[in-house]
Design an enzyme around this catalytic site. Structure first.
Site, PDB file in Angstrom:
ATOM      1  N   ASP A 186      32.689  45.008  38.973  1.00  0.00           N
ATOM      2  CA  ASP A 186      32.609  43.582  38.645  1.00  0.00           C
ATOM      3  C   ASP A 186      31.098  43.340  38.528  1.00  0.00           C
ATOM      4  OD1 ASP A 186      34.483  41.017  38.625  1.00  0.00           O
ATOM      5  OD2 ASP A 186      32.694  40.396  39.696  1.00  0.00           O
TER       6      ASP A 186
ATOM      7  N   LYS B 221      40.313  42.165  45.643  1.00  0.00           N
ATOM      8  CA  LYS B 221      38.908  42.024  45.215  1.00  0.00           C
ATOM      9  C   LYS B 221      38.037  42.372  46.404  1.00  0.00           C
ATOM     10  CE  LYS B 221      36.618  40.700  41.534  1.00  0.00           C
ATOM     11  NZ  LYS B 221      37.046  40.659  40.113  1.00  0.00           N
TER      12      LYS B 221
ATOM     13  N   GLY C 213      25.664  40.943  30.639  1.00  0.00           N
ATOM     14  CA  GLY C 213      26.134  42.158  31.311  1.00  0.00           C
ATOM     15  C   GLY C 213      27.240  42.863  30.550  1.00  0.00           C
TER      16      GLY C 213
HETATM   17  O1  2IT Z   1      37.782  40.582  37.179  1.00  0.00           O
HETATM   18  C1  2IT Z   1      38.313  41.648  36.810  1.00  0.00           C
HETATM   19  O2  2IT Z   1      39.441  41.671  36.293  1.00  0.00           O
HETATM   20  C2  2IT Z   1      37.582  42.894  37.044  1.00  0.00           C
HETATM   21  N1  2IT Z   1      36.472  42.851  37.555  1.00  0.00           N
HETATM   22  C3  2IT Z   1      38.188  44.223  36.681  1.00  0.00           C
HETATM   23  C4  2IT Z   1      39.094  44.708  37.767  1.00  0.00           C
HETATM   24  C5  2IT Z   1      39.619  46.094  37.588  1.00  0.00           C
HETATM   25  O3  2IT Z   1      40.274  46.563  38.546  1.00  0.00           O
HETATM   26  O4  2IT Z   1      39.420  46.722  36.560  1.00  0.00           O
END
Ligand code: 2IT
Length: 446
Positions: free
Chosen positions: A166, A126, A239
């Site tokens: 995100d 992340k 969103g």
């Molecule tokens: O929290 C999540 O799973 C996302 N923001 C998507 C992450 C992604 O790599 O598609």
């Protein structure tokens, strides 16, 4: 909790001060693992949990840029490369003023188990920044994204680490980030997911998180012989995730009667449908981060400073951000007859509020299982990029449906196997954990 697990949690708290969300996420997962450790002493002997709570790598960097008034701005950028046992690091980027190291570590930790549940080969990561998109011009957003990628590019790659969006990072931002990556590396690769249709993006990726949540909820309802037909649904947020949820709930015969923002919530008894669904996109792109305009445009109630959990509904789908359902909110939902709560955001429910739902015996599913459809379709985008080929809407949607059914079955079967039928939290935590833990054992002490 066993002495061993209590000590583990105490160590995490001592070693990672001022990261309450990370502590919360770790505590929730390890509380589910006691039964697994009893049956599998090799996990303890090999310090699998001690390794899982320590990111493989944390990158923290300066993001300098110049705003429209010519003033120099400095933000902080991060990428947490949490675990690569089952695939390249994979997870979104969040741009929001609340972003800290601890928030991203909680999200990266959750992502490890979520990605494992998808059945696809993706590790957990992340990243993001404390940059606030609110009130910024399009050109400021572009300059920020370019500066962010000017440092991040050296740490990521299609076989190393594949970021996506995100909160605060959607198609527009992924475009600017991708453009800068391509310029710096002189390579056109699938290094990001959530790309545009014309340049390697997957169909259904924008809708995937929300659609997946609703497919998962439908499976939960089926276990009680119920469905979305005629149900009133409370959604928070407005969103990308909420937008996907609203569309699919409408398609399945339900009615979404609330949306919310940091400013309060709207109550729309006729349901968020038709034009109003597209208006959610307009609201996001306005960079105002508020929901009140919806109430003026469609002449519905706006409740300033309040959360939607006081409205009488059958189903609640929190789709905004972490920690927006506390025990008093949970009690209010139950009192009003809510039968099912499915997390579309990451950790929107506090651990204490989860207990309230579970004690009341209503259906409750954690985000790491229910919202995994987003990253699952990211995984399908990576597969399509590797093949240099794209699947049709129907093909991607069918795979998404299959994956969500699979995750649901994993949760249900695992909970049953460990003696707590109907406990989706335990099912998701153990189901996600075992594959990662066994892969770590296979790969030795690294
Ligand atoms: O929290 C999540 O799973 C996302 N923001 C998507 C992450 C992604 O790599 O598609």
């Amino acid at each position: 909790m066993s002495e061993y697990l209590k000590n583990l949690v105490a160590d995490v708290k001592a070693k990672n001060p001022s990261e309450p969300e990370f502590h919360q996420a770790v505590e929730e997962v390890v509380a589910s693992l006691e039964v697994v450790l009893e049956r599998h002493p090799e996990y303890m002997a090999n310090k699998i949990l001690e390794r899982l709570v320590e990111p493989e790598r944390v990158i923290m960097f300066r993001v300098p840029w110049v705003n429209d008034r010519g003033e120099v701005q400095i933000n902080r950028g991060f990428r947490i490369q949490m675990n690569s046992a089952i695939g390249p690091y994979k997870g979104g980027l969040r741009f929001h003023p609340s972003v800290t190291l601890g928030i991203l570590k909680f999200l990266a930790f959750e992502q490890v188990f979520k990605n494992s549940l998808t059945t696809l080969p993706m590790g957990g990561g992340k990243g993001g920044s404390d940059f606030d998109p609110k009130g910024k011009s399009d050109s400021e957003i572009m300059k920020f994204c370019q500066s962010f990628m000017t440092e991040l590019f050296r740490h990521i790659g299609p076989n190393t680490d594949v970021p996506a969006g995100d909160i605060g990072v959607g198609g527009r931002e992924i475009g600017y980030l991708f453009g800068q990556y391509k310029k710096l590396k002189n390579e056109f690769t699938g290094v990001l997911t959530g790309k545009g249709q014309n340049w390697g993006g997957s169909l259904i990726r924008p809708e995937a998180t929300g659609f997946g949540v609703v497919y998962f909820t439908e499976e939960m309802l089926k276990t009680k012989g119920s469905s979305f037909e005629g149900k009133r649904v409370a959604v928070s947020g407005f969103g990308n995730v909420a937008w996907g949820v609203v569309q699919k709930v409408n398609e399945l015969g339900g009615k979404v009667v609330t949306l919310s923002g940091p400013d309060g919530y709207i109550y729309d008894p006729d349901g968020v449908s038709g034009d109003k669904v597209n208006y959610m996109l307009t609201l996001r792109l306005s960079n105002k981060d508020a929901i009140e305009d919806y109430s003026t445009k469609y002449n519905v109630e706006f409740h300033a400073g309040k959360k939607p959990w006081e409205v009488k509904v059958d189903i609640a789908i929190p789709s905004a951000t972490q920690n927006e359902i506390y025990p008093e909110d949970a009690e209010m939902l139950i009192k009003n007859g809510c039968q099912c709560v499915c997390e579309a955001a990451n950790m929107p429910t506090t651990n204490e509020a989860v207990e309230v739902f579970q004690n009341a015996g209503i259906l409750f599913a954690p985000g790491k299982a229910a919202n995994a459809g987003g990253v699952a379709v990211s995984g399908l985008e990576m597969a399509q990029n590797s093949m240099r080929y794209g699947w049709t809407t129907e093909e991607v949607d069918n795979r998404l449906k299959m994956i969500m059914k699979d995750i649901h079955a994993t949760c249900v079967n695992t909970a049953e196997k460990y003696g707590v039928p109907g406990d989706y939290v335990l099912g998701a935590n153990i189901g996600g954990f075992i594959k990662v833990a066994d892969s770590m054992l296979d790969q030795g002490v690294v």
